[in-house]
Design an enzyme around this catalytic site. Sequence first.
Site, PDB file in Angstrom:
ATOM      1  N   HIS A   1       0.842  -1.204   0.000  1.00  0.00           N
ATOM      2  CA  HIS A   1       0.000   0.000   0.000  1.00  0.00           C
ATOM      3  C   HIS A   1       0.877   1.255   0.000  1.00  0.00           C
ATOM      4  CE1 HIS A   1      -3.551   2.456   1.404  1.00  0.00           C
ATOM      5  NE2 HIS A   1      -2.563   3.190   1.891  1.00  0.00           N
ATOM      6  N   GLU A   2       1.899   1.264   0.843  1.00  0.00           N
ATOM      7  CA  GLU A   2       2.774   2.438   0.913  1.00  0.00           C
ATOM      8  C   GLU A   2       3.614   2.579  -0.349  1.00  0.00           C
ATOM      9  OE1 GLU A   2       2.184   4.584   3.061  1.00  0.00           O
ATOM     10  OE2 GLU A   2       0.833   3.276   4.181  1.00  0.00           O
TER      11      GLU A   2
ATOM     12  N   HIS B   1       1.724   4.495  -2.867  1.00  0.00           N
ATOM     13  CA  HIS B   1       1.836   5.949  -2.687  1.00  0.00           C
ATOM     14  C   HIS B   1       3.161   6.469  -3.249  1.00  0.00           C
ATOM     15  CE1 HIS B   1      -1.835   6.538  -0.541  1.00  0.00           C
ATOM     16  NE2 HIS B   1      -1.501   5.779   0.485  1.00  0.00           N
TER      17      HIS B   1
ATOM     18  N   GLU C   1      -6.555   6.630  -1.011  1.00  0.00           N
ATOM     19  CA  GLU C   1      -6.433   5.438  -0.178  1.00  0.00           C
ATOM     20  C   GLU C   1      -7.089   4.239  -0.849  1.00  0.00           C
ATOM     21  OE1 GLU C   1      -4.547   5.213   2.510  1.00  0.00           O
ATOM     22  OE2 GLU C   1      -4.027   7.291   2.055  1.00  0.00           O
TER      23      GLU C   1
END
Length: 607
Positions: free
Chosen positions: A172-173, A176, A249
């Site tokens: 997930h990071e 980003h 998100e």
Amino acid sequence: MDFFGAQERARRGTRWLMLWFALAVVGIVAVVYLALALVTGMSAEAQGEPATLWRPVLLGWTLAGVGGLILAGSLYKLARLARNGGATIALDLGGRPVSRSTTDVRERRLVNVVDEMAIAAGIPAPPVYVLDAEAGINAFAAGARPAEAVIAVTRGTLEQLDRDQLQGVVAHEFSHILNGDMRLNLRLVAVLHGILLLTLAGRTLLRSARGSGRNGAPLAIAGMMLVVCGYLGVFAGKLIKAGVSRQREFLADASAVQFTRNPQGIAGALARIADIGSNIHHPGAEEASHMFFGSGAKLSSLLATHPPVEERIRRIDPAWKVRERIRGKARSPSDAAAPAGVSGFAAGVGQVSPEHLDHGRALIAALPDGLVEVLHRPRGARAALFALLLSREADILTRQFDVIEVRFGAEMRAECAELAATLRSLPAGRRLPLLDLALPALSEFPEGARDEIVAVVDALVAADGRTSAFEYVARRLLRAVLDPAPAGAPHIRVPAARLRADVARLLSLLAHAGHAREDEARAAFTAAAAIAPFDGLEFESDRKGFSSADLDATLARLASATPRFRARLVDACAGVVSHDGHLHATELELLRACCQALDAPMPLLEA
């Protein structure tokens, strides 16, 4: 995930952010001015003077004072985050840098997961931080560019999640990092810092008023107004953050499933958040709340920077029952579709597939025993970097060893020689992954030592009077990690004619690098020119006269172009090197240098 489309959306997001910030500042100035005008109007009326709300001088002072304070605070924060902003954010929130050679089992697992993801994504492994004081499950990625990114996790994340769940959070990071969110997030921190200063200034005036007796009334009134307006600004700032971050998100969650093909990993982490919580208790967490994996505080749905955990889980896996999954019942994975992307090689930029991850794990596992541990230690990473740059020609090698010995002593010379023998037994295609694994350990050196490493690398490269493709990309990556340019550096405006010439020259250089015969190079160039950002490009037959400084300048100009232009250019560059169906290490290294300069993580490829 369309990497270049995400970058374009991030650019638009920045413009909208600036617009909302300007509107918030105008609103705050208007409220302060109206309050001051009413107070001064009542005072004038009491003295028999006409009362009026229109006071140009007062408006000017209010605009200069309040607007100036907000702008100064935002510019200060932006300047502070311009270089190594990710590390600054992590340290400000109480983060502790994790040594790459850590012996802590949980930290070792985190470093391994980050290493695997970085190799799969084609970027240097980001430094890792742990927020030891935070028991909730949370994480964030921060940095202006992929090469400057850091990943921070809370102590609760290390202790409460298993490896699959931790990998889902890290994926997930990484989303980003790869889709342009980080730079927007840093700018959002800077923008909101200026608004928060109003409240701090108001509290300072209120404290001063308490010690001023009767003469403190004006200070108290001014302080109260600033506090009230500051809280209005904070409210507006939370609305801005909520609007900017919620949809990002959802995208990052979907990308994490796409990267790992394991919805249970990230869904399981979110389920643990539902059970344990994700609150961050550090007083500075409010400014960075939009950057976290989970909500850093309990807020109303209107102000929440993150969608509800249950909604995020349902989007990942509609059949998920939060409480049942925590107890280990019912398993029903689902596929999360990624947004449609662009075609060609550029479609793979910023993408991490399960095959990439498997390949990254296999690559690390196949390295000689003990080599990964060497790369994770700062001293060992430095020796490995130097060893990768050593020549096979005896006279040049002697000069290079002399440079190393003068700077670091005979022991380092011997260590580099031993490592060089090991590294030369590996395929040439392993050089870039080894460099990606070594770079984060080098960032653990203090600033002076980092400068010395850069100076020695420059001397090693200059020893033979020429620069190879690997030497060129190594220097670019090293400087991007150890000596990054300020994040706020302005983009240069380049005329279209200059960009056209730069595209033609870059594609010609790549064509010559991968083809010994001119007719083959010309054919590769012609095929790539058909998908390049410009039509009618002319092939440059001269193989010489193009120094590394020329290439730096060319890439700097091309990097100033729009994301869609850069997407087509990356496709064209890939088309040149893959034209003959064979990818040589030199071609991959030059392609990596181009992708790095164009701020585009290169998909994992093998020579």
